[in-house]
Design a protein around this motif. Structure first.
Motif, PDB file in Angstrom:
ATOM      1  N   PRO A 128       0.835  -1.205   0.000  1.00  0.00           N
ATOM      2  CA  PRO A 128       0.000   0.000   0.000  1.00  0.00           C
ATOM      3  C   PRO A 128       0.871   1.256   0.000  1.00  0.00           C
ATOM      4  O   PRO A 128       1.792   1.373   0.804  1.00  0.00           O
ATOM      5  CB  PRO A 128      -0.788  -0.114   1.304  1.00  0.00           C
ATOM      6  CG  PRO A 128      -0.725  -1.557   1.661  1.00  0.00           C
ATOM      7  CD  PRO A 128       0.569  -2.055   1.154  1.00  0.00           C
ATOM      8  N   ALA A 129       0.538   2.203  -0.949  1.00  0.00           N
ATOM      9  CA  ALA A 129       1.428   3.356  -1.148  1.00  0.00           C
ATOM     10  C   ALA A 129       0.941   4.601  -0.419  1.00  0.00           C
ATOM     11  O   ALA A 129       1.528   5.663  -0.563  1.00  0.00           O
ATOM     12  CB  ALA A 129       1.563   3.630  -2.643  1.00  0.00           C
ATOM     13  N   ARG A 130      -0.172   4.499   0.329  1.00  0.00           N
ATOM     14  CA  ARG A 130      -0.772   5.658   1.025  1.00  0.00           C
ATOM     15  C   ARG A 130      -1.137   6.763   0.037  1.00  0.00           C
ATOM     16  O   ARG A 130      -0.967   7.940   0.298  1.00  0.00           O
ATOM     17  CB  ARG A 130       0.192   6.220   2.088  1.00  0.00           C
ATOM     18  CG  ARG A 130       0.600   5.234   3.160  1.00  0.00           C
ATOM     19  CD  ARG A 130       1.817   5.745   3.895  1.00  0.00           C
ATOM     20  NE  ARG A 130       2.534   4.666   4.579  1.00  0.00           N
ATOM     21  CZ  ARG A 130       2.359   4.344   5.842  1.00  0.00           C
ATOM     22  NH1 ARG A 130       1.501   4.994   6.569  1.00  0.00           N
ATOM     23  NH2 ARG A 130       3.057   3.359   6.363  1.00  0.00           N
ATOM     24  N   GLN A 131      -1.548   6.345  -1.148  1.00  0.00           N
ATOM     25  CA  GLN A 131      -2.010   7.306  -2.163  1.00  0.00           C
ATOM     26  C   GLN A 131      -3.282   6.741  -2.785  1.00  0.00           C
ATOM     27  O   GLN A 131      -3.361   5.534  -3.040  1.00  0.00           O
ATOM     28  CB  GLN A 131      -0.960   7.457  -3.275  1.00  0.00           C
ATOM     29  CG  GLN A 131       0.215   8.312  -2.865  1.00  0.00           C
ATOM     30  CD  GLN A 131       1.264   8.392  -3.953  1.00  0.00           C
ATOM     31  OE1 GLN A 131       1.031   7.965  -5.090  1.00  0.00           O
ATOM     32  NE2 GLN A 131       2.413   8.939  -3.607  1.00  0.00           N
ATOM     33  N   GLY A 132      -4.223   7.624  -3.013  1.00  0.00           N
ATOM     34  CA  GLY A 132      -5.475   7.183  -3.619  1.00  0.00           C
ATOM     35  C   GLY A 132      -5.278   6.815  -5.075  1.00  0.00           C
ATOM     36  O   GLY A 132      -4.465   7.403  -5.777  1.00  0.00           O
ATOM     37  N   GLY A 133      -6.070   5.871  -5.527  1.00  0.00           N
ATOM     38  CA  GLY A 133      -5.978   5.436  -6.919  1.00  0.00           C
ATOM     39  C   GLY A 133      -6.664   4.102  -7.056  1.00  0.00           C
ATOM     40  O   GLY A 133      -7.568   3.769  -6.290  1.00  0.00           O
ATOM     41  N   SER A 134      -6.194   3.324  -8.024  1.00  0.00           N
ATOM     42  CA  SER A 134      -6.803   2.001  -8.174  1.00  0.00           C
ATOM     43  C   SER A 134      -6.072   1.029  -7.248  1.00  0.00           C
ATOM     44  O   SER A 134      -4.862   1.110  -7.091  1.00  0.00           O
ATOM     45  CB  SER A 134      -6.692   1.541  -9.620  1.00  0.00           C
ATOM     46  OG  SER A 134      -5.348   1.552 -10.015  1.00  0.00           O
ATOM     47  N   GLY A 135      -6.811   0.146  -6.663  1.00  0.00           N
ATOM     48  CA  GLY A 135      -6.209  -0.818  -5.745  1.00  0.00           C
ATOM     49  C   GLY A 135      -7.274  -1.721  -5.173  1.00  0.00           C
ATOM     50  O   GLY A 135      -8.341  -1.871  -5.777  1.00  0.00           O
TER      51      GLY A 135
END
Lengths: 164, 426
Positions: free
Chosen positions: B180-187
């Motif tokens: 988890p990259a702590r950035q919103g987006g696709s996941g």
């Protein structure tokens, strides 16, 4: 098989020296020969490679002592030859254990026995010749011959050891 | 003393004693002995030229796997009546089948070939010499030769397959991965909501929130999953890994191999720092080749004496601050300043500690004194691990009598947020 032959030869060599000593009225020397035989055979069974050379050396010391004490020449010389052959075969058998029963082993055994046989026959012949040939030499010639033989033997040994 | 030397001594003794006592028969007894020597010199092999070639069924095996070694000796010199061969093996390799020694005859132009199987423990082995001894049939003239050959064997540690290791560094790389990259987006994991923007999938619309706030439409955002920089530090200091005659180092290596495999499989950029006799870096990289590089490095490592752990330095160029570090170490209380220093630089730290207390205790005789000492040291160790937990370090204590897979499954597959430090065993 070869180890068994070596054991038999070791016993025979010690037995011959012991018999010569007993026959010549030297029971203590016979006991020493008997002790050597026991240690030598024990060394064979325990596969102590180091025991063969000291055993042969002891046999030759006894043998020389026997010759000096005018004991039976035939038995003593037989003992010397048997000890030499036994010493050679015990080392050969330990080397041969590496062959793991391959076909090369048969050729190795054949070649070894051939060379050993030639050497023993030549040695016996030489000894018989030396014992029966009586030359009258002057002291100077004797000394010269001795020096020559020591020099020749020294060269031989040097040549053999150079490769090691 | 060699055979030739012995016969020389014997013949000289007979000659000298014969001359000394003036007995010709003693002199004569020296003749067959001298004849033996003469025969040895006469048949001595001259111009021995041998060429050796070695083939291994595999140059890289796992610890305990068998490897077949095939050796071919070609005679380019004279006929050799007796040739002893020995493939010189390092101490840590063991024969499984066959023998590394042979005796044979080899005529000029002939080739002799044999094979045997060996195995061994982790290590890097150079197999570069076959010892040959050429003799004449009576074995008196000896020509030893060392035949150079090519051959190297990597015995790498066993790689345990771990499904997933949950780490959460604050810094990730741009490529998609599993962290988890702590950035919103696709996941996969829910991250946040925002006002609907053109291009958002209708499936992402958060209908419940949009109904509560009719002035706008909101869509869900998911936590982006990326790859990360993972630096694995393997502790090979003797004072932490060796306890008398026993060493926990092999367990540390095994755990490191499993972790490397898991991180590489997840697409991360992984590097290895070995901290033992000297500091050894395997530069960070991606993919299977990198995994193989690290395994090769692991096969060569040996524990050693070193300076204190305080001098541990992580080059920021290789592992920027906020990336993930994994330390595999039994640890000592002196390590706290170094670890807290790394933490203060922003690194996310996971410590896998093969439990030195239970390991050492298992090798000691059971007695009341040992039991008491074990309890005291266990308390100190537990307190130390709790201190690490207190500064936000994720700690996994591994009792090496348990399989590492089960410990990893229990302690590392879950999210570190859930773990929050030391496992419940501590």
């Amino acid at each position: 098989m070869i180890r068994s032959i070596a054991i038999v030869l070791s016993v025979l060599a010690s037995g011959c020296v012991g018999s010569a000593c007993l026959a010549g009225g030297q029971p203590w020397l016979a006991i020493i020969a008997f002790a050597i035989a026991i240690i030598w055979v024990f060394g064979h069974l325990k596969r102590w490679g180091w025991v063969h050379s000291p055993a042969v050396l002891c046999i030759f010391i006894l043998l020389s002592l026997g010759l000096f004490l005018k004991l039976s020449t035939g038995l003593l010389f037989t003992s010397g030859f048997l000890a030499l052959i036994g010493w050679d075969l015990s080392d050969f058998s330990s080397r041969l254990e590496l062959s793991k029963g391959e076909e090369h082993a048969q050729n190795l055994i054949k070649d070894h026995f051939l060379h050993l046989g030639i050497n023993v026959i030549a040695g016996v012949g030489l000894v018989l010749l030396a014992l029966n040939l009586h030359l009258r030499l002057t002291l100077g010639a004797l000394i010269g011959l001795s020096i020559l033989s020591v020099w020749g033997l020294g060269r031989l040994v040097f040549r053999l050891l150079k490769k090691e | 003393m060699s055979r030739a030397q012995f016969l020389s001594v014997l013949s000289f003794l007979l000659i000298i004693s014969g001359l000394a006592v003036g007995d010709a028969r003693i002199l004569v007894m020296g003749l067959p002995v001298a004849l033996f020597l003469l025969a040895g010199a006469w048949h001595a092999p001259h111009g021995v030229r041998l060429v050796a070639d070695r083939q291994l069924s595999a140059e890289r095996i796992f610890s305990g796997d068998p490897v077949t070694v095939r050796i071919r000796i070609r005679n380019e010199g004279c006929d050799i009546k007796e040739l002893s061969l020995e493939d010189v093996l390092p101490d840590r390799l063991e024969l499984v089948e066959g023998s590394n020694r042979r005796i044979t005859q080899l005529k000029r132009g002939e080739t002799f070939e044999w094979s045997y199987t060996l195995t061994g423990k982790r290590g890097y082995f150079m197999l570069h010499a076959v010892k040959a001894v050429a003799r004449e049939p009576l074995g008196l003239s000896v020509s030893p030769i060392i035949l150079p050959t090519d051959g190297q064997l990597f015995i790498v540690p066993p790689v345990l397959r771990l499904k997933r290791i949950s780490i959460r560094p604050r810094r990730t790389r741009i490529y998609s991965g599993t962290i988890p990259a702590r950035q919103g987006g696709s996941g996969v994991e829910f991250f946040d909501v925002r006002e609907y923007q053109t291009g958002d999938s209708p499936r992402a619309i958060n209908w419940r929130l949009s109904a509560r706030h009719p002035q706008a439409v909101y869509s869900n955002q998911y936590d982006q999953e990326r790859v990360a920089d993972v630096g694995i530090i393997l502790d090979g200091r003797r004072r932490t890994t060796e306890f008398g005659a026993v060493s926990i180092f092999e367990h540390s290596v095994m755990a490191t191999a499993a972790l490397v495999d898991a991180f590489i499989s997840a697409g991360n950029r992984v590097g290895l720092l070995f901290y033992g006799k000297q500091i050894h870096w395997t530069m960070p990289g991606y993919g299977k080749i990198q995994g193989e590089k690290i395994l090769h490095s692991l096969s060569k490592l040996e524990p050693g004496e070193s300076q204190v752990f305080n001098e541990l330095f992580i080059p920021p160029r290789l592992f920027p601050s906020k990336s993930q570090l994994v330390l595999v170490s039994p640890l000592t209380p002196d390590d706290f300043p170094a670890l807290s220093g790394l933490r203060s630089k922003g690194y996310s730290l996971l410590v896998v500690s093969p439990d030195p207390v239970s390991f050492e205790a298992s090798s000691l005789p059971s007695s009341e004194a040992v039991s008491l000492a074990q309890r005291i040291i266990r308390l100190k160790y537990t307190l130390f691990l709790r201190r690490l937990k207190g500064i936000g370090i994720q700690v996994v204590r591994w009792d090496v009598s348990q399989p590492f897979e089960s410990v990893a499954r229990r302690e590392m597959e879950r999210s570190p947020v859930m773990l929050r430090g030391v496992s419940n065993q501590v």
